[in-house]
Design a protein around this motif. Structure first.
Motif, PDB file in Angstrom:
ATOM      1  N   PHE A 279     -69.128  -4.200 -20.255  1.00 52.73           N
ATOM      2  CA  PHE A 279     -69.300  -4.848 -21.552  1.00 52.73           C
ATOM      3  C   PHE A 279     -68.551  -3.993 -22.571  1.00 52.73           C
ATOM      4  O   PHE A 279     -68.842  -2.795 -22.723  1.00 52.73           O
ATOM      5  N   VAL A 280     -67.583  -4.589 -23.249  1.00 56.93           N
ATOM      6  CA  VAL A 280     -66.723  -3.836 -24.166  1.00 56.93           C
ATOM      7  C   VAL A 280     -66.661  -4.539 -25.512  1.00 56.93           C
ATOM      8  O   VAL A 280     -66.540  -5.769 -25.584  1.00 56.93           O
ATOM      9  N   ASN A 281     -66.748  -3.766 -26.577  1.00 55.46           N
ATOM     10  CA  ASN A 281     -66.564  -4.270 -27.934  1.00 55.46           C
ATOM     11  C   ASN A 281     -65.683  -3.266 -28.662  1.00 55.46           C
ATOM     12  O   ASN A 281     -66.122  -2.167 -29.005  1.00 55.46           O
ATOM     13  N   THR A 282     -64.404  -3.625 -28.858  1.00 57.57           N
ATOM     14  CA  THR A 282     -63.473  -2.710 -29.515  1.00 57.57           C
ATOM     15  C   THR A 282     -63.117  -3.250 -30.892  1.00 57.57           C
ATOM     16  O   THR A 282     -62.680  -4.389 -31.041  1.00 57.57           O
ATOM     17  N   GLN A 283     -63.333  -2.424 -31.870  1.00 57.35           N
ATOM     18  CA  GLN A 283     -62.958  -2.722 -33.242  1.00 57.35           C
ATOM     19  C   GLN A 283     -62.898  -1.410 -34.002  1.00 57.35           C
ATOM     20  O   GLN A 283     -63.476  -0.404 -33.589  1.00 57.35           O
ATOM     21  N   GLU A 284     -62.167  -1.420 -35.108  1.00 58.03           N
ATOM     22  CA  GLU A 284     -62.013  -0.206 -35.903  1.00 58.03           C
ATOM     23  C   GLU A 284     -63.205  -0.064 -36.837  1.00 58.03           C
ATOM     24  O   GLU A 284     -63.465  -0.928 -37.668  1.00 58.03           O
ATOM     25  N   TRP A 285     -63.939   1.050 -36.699  1.00 58.60           N
ATOM     26  CA  TRP A 285     -65.116   1.277 -37.509  1.00 58.60           C
ATOM     27  C   TRP A 285     -64.870   2.386 -38.530  1.00 58.60           C
ATOM     28  O   TRP A 285     -64.138   3.348 -38.259  1.00 58.60           O
ATOM     29  N   ASP A 286     -65.495   2.251 -39.670  1.00 56.37           N
ATOM     30  CA  ASP A 286     -65.380   3.248 -40.727  1.00 56.37           C
ATOM     31  C   ASP A 286     -66.348   4.397 -40.433  1.00 56.37           C
ATOM     32  O   ASP A 286     -67.350   4.597 -41.131  1.00 56.37           O
ATOM     33  N   ALA A 287     -66.065   5.128 -39.375  1.00 54.46           N
ATOM     34  CA  ALA A 287     -66.924   6.240 -38.947  1.00 54.46           C
ATOM     35  C   ALA A 287     -66.125   7.120 -38.004  1.00 54.46           C
ATOM     36  O   ALA A 287     -65.115   6.680 -37.426  1.00 54.46           O
ATOM     37  N   THR A 288     -66.565   8.340 -37.838  1.00 59.13           N
ATOM     38  CA  THR A 288     -65.914   9.268 -36.924  1.00 59.13           C
ATOM     39  C   THR A 288     -66.833   9.593 -35.759  1.00 59.13           C
ATOM     40  O   THR A 288     -68.058   9.682 -35.927  1.00 59.13           O
ATOM     41  N   GLY A 289     -66.253   9.773 -34.607  1.00 60.01           N
ATOM     42  CA  GLY A 289     -67.034  10.114 -33.427  1.00 60.01           C
ATOM     43  C   GLY A 289     -67.547  11.539 -33.435  1.00 60.01           C
ATOM     44  O   GLY A 289     -68.288  11.926 -32.533  1.00 60.01           O
ATOM     45  N   ASP A 290     -67.177  12.304 -34.453  1.00 58.44           N
ATOM     46  CA  ASP A 290     -67.634  13.683 -34.550  1.00 58.44           C
ATOM     47  C   ASP A 290     -68.875  13.823 -35.427  1.00 58.44           C
ATOM     48  O   ASP A 290     -69.446  14.916 -35.514  1.00 58.44           O
ATOM     49  N   ASP A 291     -69.293  12.738 -36.094  1.00 60.23           N
ATOM     50  CA  ASP A 291     -70.522  12.695 -36.894  1.00 60.23           C
ATOM     51  C   ASP A 291     -71.082  11.280 -36.790  1.00 60.23           C
ATOM     52  O   ASP A 291     -70.816  10.435 -37.641  1.00 60.23           O
ATOM     53  N   LYS A 415     -74.207   6.483 -39.336  1.00 60.83           N
ATOM     54  CA  LYS A 415     -73.706   7.751 -39.847  1.00 60.83           C
ATOM     55  C   LYS A 415     -74.877   8.713 -40.040  1.00 60.83           C
ATOM     56  O   LYS A 415     -76.038   8.291 -40.077  1.00 60.83           O
ATOM     57  N   PRO A 416     -74.582  10.004 -40.183  1.00 55.88           N
ATOM     58  CA  PRO A 416     -75.671  10.976 -40.371  1.00 55.88           C
ATOM     59  C   PRO A 416     -76.556  10.695 -41.575  1.00 55.88           C
ATOM     60  O   PRO A 416     -77.731  11.067 -41.582  1.00 55.88           O
ATOM     61  N   ASP A 417     -76.005  10.019 -42.615  1.00 56.97           N
ATOM     62  CA  ASP A 417     -76.817   9.712 -43.788  1.00 56.97           C
ATOM     63  C   ASP A 417     -77.709   8.490 -43.591  1.00 56.97           C
ATOM     64  O   ASP A 417     -78.432   8.080 -44.495  1.00 56.97           O
ATOM     65  N   GLY A 418     -77.653   7.899 -42.378  1.00 56.06           N
ATOM     66  CA  GLY A 418     -78.491   6.751 -42.070  1.00 56.06           C
ATOM     67  C   GLY A 418     -77.853   5.403 -42.300  1.00 56.06           C
ATOM     68  O   GLY A 418     -78.421   4.372 -41.921  1.00 56.06           O
ATOM     69  N   SER A 419     -76.673   5.347 -42.913  1.00 54.21           N
ATOM     70  CA  SER A 419     -76.001   4.064 -43.159  1.00 54.21           C
ATOM     71  C   SER A 419     -75.507   3.469 -41.855  1.00 54.21           C
ATOM     72  O   SER A 419     -74.953   4.174 -40.985  1.00 54.21           O
ATOM     73  N   MET A 420     -75.701   2.162 -41.686  1.00 53.84           N
ATOM     74  CA  MET A 420     -75.367   1.481 -40.443  1.00 53.84           C
ATOM     75  C   MET A 420     -73.877   1.202 -40.358  1.00 53.84           C
ATOM     76  O   MET A 420     -73.269   0.701 -41.298  1.00 53.84           O
ATOM     77  N   VAL A 421     -73.295   1.543 -39.222  1.00 58.24           N
ATOM     78  CA  VAL A 421     -71.873   1.267 -38.954  1.00 58.24           C
ATOM     79  C   VAL A 421     -71.730   0.000 -38.133  1.00 58.24           C
ATOM     80  O   VAL A 421     -70.873  -0.849 -38.393  1.00 58.24           O
ATOM     81  N   PHE A 422     -72.594  -0.148 -37.117  1.00 56.79           N
ATOM     82  CA  PHE A 422     -72.534  -1.312 -36.233  1.00 56.79           C
ATOM     83  C   PHE A 422     -73.909  -1.505 -35.630  1.00 56.79           C
ATOM     84  O   PHE A 422     -74.606  -0.539 -35.280  1.00 56.79           O
ATOM     85  N   GLU A 423     -74.314  -2.774 -35.493  1.00 52.41           N
ATOM     86  CA  GLU A 423     -75.595  -3.080 -34.842  1.00 52.41           C
ATOM     87  C   GLU A 423     -75.519  -4.465 -34.236  1.00 52.41           C
ATOM     88  O   GLU A 423     -74.997  -5.403 -34.846  1.00 52.41           O
ATOM     89  N   ASP A 424     -76.034  -4.576 -33.026  1.00 52.22           N
ATOM     90  CA  ASP A 424     -76.057  -5.870 -32.358  1.00 52.22           C
ATOM     91  C   ASP A 424     -77.241  -5.889 -31.390  1.00 52.22           C
ATOM     92  O   ASP A 424     -77.652  -4.863 -30.836  1.00 52.22           O
ATOM     93  N   GLY A 425     -77.816  -7.094 -31.188  1.00 54.47           N
ATOM     94  CA  GLY A 425     -78.947  -7.249 -30.297  1.00 54.47           C
ATOM     95  C   GLY A 425     -80.258  -7.311 -31.033  1.00 54.47           C
ATOM     96  O   GLY A 425     -80.327  -7.207 -32.268  1.00 54.47           O
ATOM     97  N   SER A 426     -81.338  -7.464 -30.264  1.00 53.20           N
ATOM     98  CA  SER A 426     -82.673  -7.572 -30.839  1.00 53.20           C
ATOM     99  C   SER A 426     -83.133  -6.243 -31.375  1.00 53.20           C
ATOM    100  O   SER A 426     -82.762  -5.195 -30.873  1.00 53.20           O
ATOM    101  N   LYS A 427     -83.977  -6.263 -32.379  1.00 58.53           N
ATOM    102  CA  LYS A 427     -84.473  -5.042 -33.005  1.00 58.53           C
ATOM    103  C   LYS A 427     -85.863  -4.727 -32.492  1.00 58.53           C
ATOM    104  O   LYS A 427     -86.563  -5.564 -31.985  1.00 58.53           O
TER     105      LYS A 427
END
Length: 427
Positions: A279-291, A415-427
């Motif tokens: 299962f793959v979802n590729t898109q450019e996100w406003d986030a870094t993999g280091d944080d 992100k570390p400040d709690g802001s959501m970058v990506f979310e999918d599926g049931s909560k």
């Protein structure tokens, strides 16, 4: 080659190569693909280990020999050859006793000789030692400064044919036949001549890091990016590494996002043997993999034909490299591995017992990365933490791969400040 095969057999845990069955070669193929990042089919391994007889001794390409040597416990093939300048003869003890993972090949006792031949042998040994020393310390392998791997179309949809060429500076005076491209998707490496064009077919979505090697040394790396429009699902069989089988575009339902054995079988995959679903979802996100913080609630495959370890692999694609976690049942941790940027930890050489986890009844995988330090937990239990040096960079997608039939209930990136970058599926 026979010598490195015996080392591998010792690490594999079954030194009696002649007694290996087809299942042993299948298992070794999977181990090598995870531990050494080389893709070798069971039939190729049979040629390497002498199970399938050929008119001449099968001798694989350099990248394959490097991978075999790494699994045997050496830096690469050159390191292995340097430490074994004289192969053991068939009648020697070393030829009949398989080495263990950390043992050296025993040498036969020298016969009694007179002092003149002994002096000659000593002089020869000193000459060989001096040549090896000069080769690796005074004259390290040339790395052509300014050589670049160029791709005219590094970004595309799925599937994608990327066009490569090598760009050399005017002052280059090396051997142009020593250039090789490692495509980063597990397919066979290919030689490339400067001025020539080479096209490679990428058949799965994701982000791949194509490398240019010169005399087996890395020279340049560029990312190849296959974008998706939301989630995609692809199946492939361990017995057929040459084809992949796209599945109908998945979506999240009441039971999460999954596929059925019937759907996989309908694509042409033999579900009575080991198979995998990506299962793959590729898109450019406003986030870094280091944080970043990743949370994935998922359920791995229950026991079925060809599926014993109930594995799941989670990959975060970054701009320059990736994070990758292969999680399996506790009894299968020898196959487990963790990759965080340039740091790789393999269960075949490191005790990854804490990483063993059974997710057949479901669970939550949580990865927190802060200032290039990663912490991995499952169901709130800390499993592993490690610091790395090379930044992953901007995030470009996520991949969740199951052996057999697994399901994803929810995925989120914050992100570390709690802001959501990506979310999918049931909560």
């Amino acid at each position: 080659m026979d010598l490195v095969c015996r080392y591998i057999a010792g690490n594999f845990g079954n030194p009696e190569i002649a007694s290996w069955t087809n299942g042993d070669y299948l298992r070794l193929s999977g181990i090598l693909s995870r531990a050494s990042e080389i893709q070798l089919s069971p039939s190729t391994l049979k040629r390497i280990f002498g199970k399938l007889k050929t008119t001449e001794r099968y001798y694989p390409q350099k990248a394959t020999r490097d991978g075999l040597a790494r699994y045997a416990g050496f830096a690469d093939w050159d390191d292995f050859v340097d430490k074994h300048p004289r192969p053991a003869k068939p009648g020697d003890a070393a030829a009949t006793e398989a080495p263990g993972p950390l043992t050296k090949i025993p040498q036969p006792k020298a016969p009694h000789i007179s002092w003149w031949p002994a002096l000659i042998l000593m002089a020869g040994a000193c000459a060989i030692f001096a040549w090896q020393w000069l080769k690796h310390f005074d004259h390290p392998p040339e790395r052509p400064a300014g050589a670049k791997l160029v791709c005219s179309n590094p970004v595309g949809d799925n599937p994608h044919s990327a066009v490569f060429r090598v760009q050399l500076p005017d002052r280059f005076r090396g051997d142009s036949s020593k250039f090789v491209i490692v495509f980063g998707d597990g397919e066979r490496d290919l030689s490339i001549s400067p001025g020539a064009v080479l096209t490679h077919y990428y058949e799965k979505p994701g982000r791949f890091y194509a490398k240019l090697l010169y005399d087996s040394q890395p020279v340049d790396t560029i990312p190849i990016y296959l974008k998706t429009n939301g989630w995609t699902a692809t199946a492939n069989s361990q017995l057929d590494t040459t084809r992949v089988y796209p599945l109908e575009t998945p979506g999240f339902g009441a039971a999460g996002m999954s596929v059925t054995p019937k759907e996989v079988y309908a694509t042409g995959v033999d579900t009575l043997h080991t198979f995998y679903v990506d299962f793959v979802n590729t898109q450019e996100w406003d986030a870094t993999g280091d944080d970043i913080e990743l949370t994935a609630r998922l359920t791995t495959s229950r026991l079925r034909p060809g599926i014993r370890c109930s594995q799941v692999m989670i990959t975060l694609y970054g701009e320059k490299s990736q994070h990758e976690m292969l999680l399996l049942k506790p009894g299968c941790v020898s196959w487990a591995y963790l990759v965080f940027s340039e740091k790789g930890i393999h269960g075949s050489r490191t005790d990854l017992s804490p990483v063993g986890t059974d997710l057949t009844s479901g669970g939550t995988v949580h990865l927190r990365v802060k200032d290039k330090h990663a912490w991995l937990t499952v169901n709130g239990k800390p499993l592993y933490d490690i610091a790395y040096n090379q930044p992953v960079g901007k995030l470009y997608g996520i991949r969740i791969n199951f052996a057999g039939i697994g399901s994803i209930q929810q995925v989120s990136l914050k992100k570390p400040d709690g802001s959501m970058v990506f979310e999918d599926g049931s909560k």
